[in-house]
Write a protein that holds these residues in place. Structure first.
Motif, PDB file in Angstrom:
ATOM      1  N   ASP A 146       0.866  -1.182   0.000  1.00 38.56           N
ATOM      2  CA  ASP A 146       0.000   0.000   0.000  1.00 38.56           C
ATOM      3  C   ASP A 146       0.902   1.230   0.000  1.00 38.56           C
ATOM      4  O   ASP A 146       1.291   1.720   1.065  1.00 38.56           O
ATOM      5  CB  ASP A 146      -0.920   0.004   1.228  1.00 38.56           C
ATOM      6  CG  ASP A 146      -2.048   1.016   1.117  1.00 38.56           C
ATOM      7  OD1 ASP A 146      -1.787   2.126   0.579  1.00 38.56           O
ATOM      8  OD2 ASP A 146      -3.172   0.726   1.551  1.00 38.56           O
ATOM      9  N   THR A 172      -2.134   0.703  10.797  1.00 33.92           N
ATOM     10  CA  THR A 172      -2.944   0.653   9.581  1.00 33.92           C
ATOM     11  C   THR A 172      -2.206  -0.069   8.460  1.00 33.92           C
ATOM     12  O   THR A 172      -2.788  -0.875   7.730  1.00 33.92           O
ATOM     13  CB  THR A 172      -3.315   2.075   9.125  1.00 33.92           C
ATOM     14  OG1 THR A 172      -3.950   2.781  10.195  1.00 33.92           O
ATOM     15  CG2 THR A 172      -4.264   2.040   7.938  1.00 33.92           C
ATOM     16  N   SER A 180      -3.131  -3.643   6.644  1.00 34.49           N
ATOM     17  CA  SER A 180      -3.348  -3.686   5.202  1.00 34.49           C
ATOM     18  C   SER A 180      -2.398  -4.649   4.492  1.00 34.49           C
ATOM     19  O   SER A 180      -2.809  -5.369   3.580  1.00 34.49           O
ATOM     20  CB  SER A 180      -3.188  -2.280   4.611  1.00 34.49           C
ATOM     21  OG  SER A 180      -3.274  -2.300   3.205  1.00 34.49           O
TER      22      SER A 180
END
Length: 488
Positions: free
Chosen positions: A61, A444, A448
């Motif tokens: 990501d 986060t 992910s």
């Protein structure tokens, strides 16, 4: 479909399941590594019913990764400044600390006021001298603490330069492995994880920007655009300064009295450079060494010069003098005159009579032991405004001063400590906020792209069932072939 085709497909399934199991097992082994990303096998159909593994990929990501390294850079700036100012505060204290320059000045004013009420008291004369000594000790200590803070920052800059050279060298090795592996079609996912971690480590020192190009290659620049890595590391240059004093400043007219510049690829990254970096611990260290430290030192020096000026006598410097005897008068050099220091053979009563300086003419012409006019004048000097001017180190002419500030010594000393507290509070707040931002970004990003152990174990169970099914199918086909052979 013939039995041989079924057997071939079952074998290909068994092979793919085995490779997928190896990938999942690797994920399980790396589950505790926060920098590891989840790997997965890309399978394709090669013919009806048959599959094979063509490549290994990883979760990624870019936006979250960029948010993480940006947050780490900002944390590096604020943490470096906050930690440095915290150490300085431990020595100097805040506005209300009894050892701070502002509190010491207030204590001196009170001692002079008490002495003015009983000027004949030898005990109060000595008490006033003691408070004056405490005032100079407070300024001396504060100045030494500031220069020690700057020296510590300079030392950390040297250590950071060494660490960055090592990281960039490691980046070259790992990046070469990624590029070569990508060209040959090898699995480079673990190398990419390692490269991302190295870039994240570099971002703690300086804000970075990462640009990808062909063959999975990258270019790394600072947040101000200076190239740090492009196929090979760029130079990291820094020369540490052996010692610091108030004259060691970036704006000193004498080049030899300037602290060493930090350069990346030959470009000065400080605020005075052409491409200053905007974040990272390097930026914080340079602020502490070249901006905040000198500015607070300047305030301390202005206090010292103000004391010398306000306590002047008819013959020159009175109670307060410069240890160097010449300009510039600094917080590091200020001291009380030996002629009034009763612990060194001086006479404390000279403070009452205005004859601390041997060349002074006493206003107490009658020799009255109860004479208080001069003492009352000194008390007023602490609260009366004067033009406080910083020394202009950029001037080639000694004794040149910059723009002044019209303020009393009492107000200026309190405002100076409050300025320091304000800078520390801002950095502390920024440190706390950026710690939260880094923690959230890490969480986060991990959610992910990281490895979920429960999901991987579930995947292993599924693969085990697939393996068992393929094995059973092969066994069944084998039995059928054996029967056909026996019939023949």
């Amino acid at each position: 479909m013939s039995l041989l085709s079924v057997l071939s497909n079952a074998r290909s399934s068994l092979s793919v399941t085995s490779q997928q199991t190896a990938v999942v097992s690797r994920n399980v082994a790396n589950a505790q590594d926060p920098s590891a990303t989840r790997k997965y096998a890309n399978s394709v159909y090669t013919r009806p019913g048959a599959v094979e593994i063509r490549s290994i990929s990883q979760s990624s990501d870019p936006a979250l990764y960029r948010a993480l390294i940006n947050a780490q850079s900002s944390l590096g700036t604020n943490k470096t400044i906050a930690d440095s100012l915290d150490r300085l505060r431990e020595v100097i204290g805040d506005v209300d600390s009894p050892t701070s320059p502002s509190s010491s000045l207030a204590a001196l004013k009170d001692a002079l006021t008490d002495l003015a009420a009983s000027p004949e008291s030898a005990q109060l004369q000595r008490a006033a001298v003691d408070k004056a000594k405490a005032m100079t000790a407070s300024l001396n200590t504060a100045s030494d603490a500031v220069q020690a803070m700057r020296k510590d920052a300079d030392t950390e800059l040297k250590q950071s330069a060494d660490a960055m050279r090592k990281l960039l060298s490691d980046l070259e090795t790992v990046n070469n492995g990624v590029v070569v592996g990508t060209r040959s079609g090898d699995d480079v996912t673990d190398l990419v994880d390692r490269r991302d971690q190295i870039v994240a480590d570099i971002s703690k020192y300086v804000g970075v920007s990462v640009r990808s190009r062909g063959d999975n290659d990258i270019i790394l620049t600072t947040d101000s655009g200076i190239v740090m890595f492009d196929k090979m590391p760029r130079s990291i240059e820094f020369s540490s300064t052996s010692s610091f004093d108030p004259s060691i400043r970036m704006d000193n007219n004498v080049a030899a009295r300037r602290p060493g510049a930090f350069k990346i690829d030959g470009v000065d990254i400080s605020a005075n450079g052409s491409m200053p970096v905007r974040s990272g611990s390097l930026q914080g260290l340079l602020q502490v060494r070249d901006e905040m430290g000198p500015e607070f030192q300047e305030k301390l020096d202005m206090m010292a010069r103000g004391l010398v000026e306000q306590f002047q006598e008819t013959g020159g410097p009175g109670l307060f003098q410069s240890g160097s005897g010449t300009d510039p008068i600094t917080a590091r050099s200020i001291m009380i005159a030996a002629r009034v220091d009763y612990t060194a053979g001086g006479d404390a009563s000279r403070l009452r009579d205005g004859t601390v300086n041997a060349a002074s003419t006493s206003p107490n012409t009658a020799g009255d032991s109860g004479y208080s006019q001069w003492l009352n004048k000194l008390v007023g000097k602490v609260t009366s405004p004067l033009d406080l001017q910083p020394y202009d180190w950029s001037s080639a002419t000694p004794g040149t001063f910059g723009a002044g500030q019209n303020s009393s010594l009492g107000d200026f000393s309190a405002a100076s400590i409050a300025w320091l507290e304000g800078k520390r509070a801002d950095a502390t707040e920024g440190r706390s906020y950026q710690k939260i931002m880094v923690s959230r970004a890490q969480e986060t990003l991990s959610n992910s792209t990281g490895i979920n152990l429960d999901e991987e174990m579930t995947r292993l169970l599924d693969l085990e069932r697939s393996f068992q099914a393929s094995t059973k199918l092969i066994a069944t086909v084998g039995e059928m072939l054996d029967q056909l052979i026996n019939i023949a």
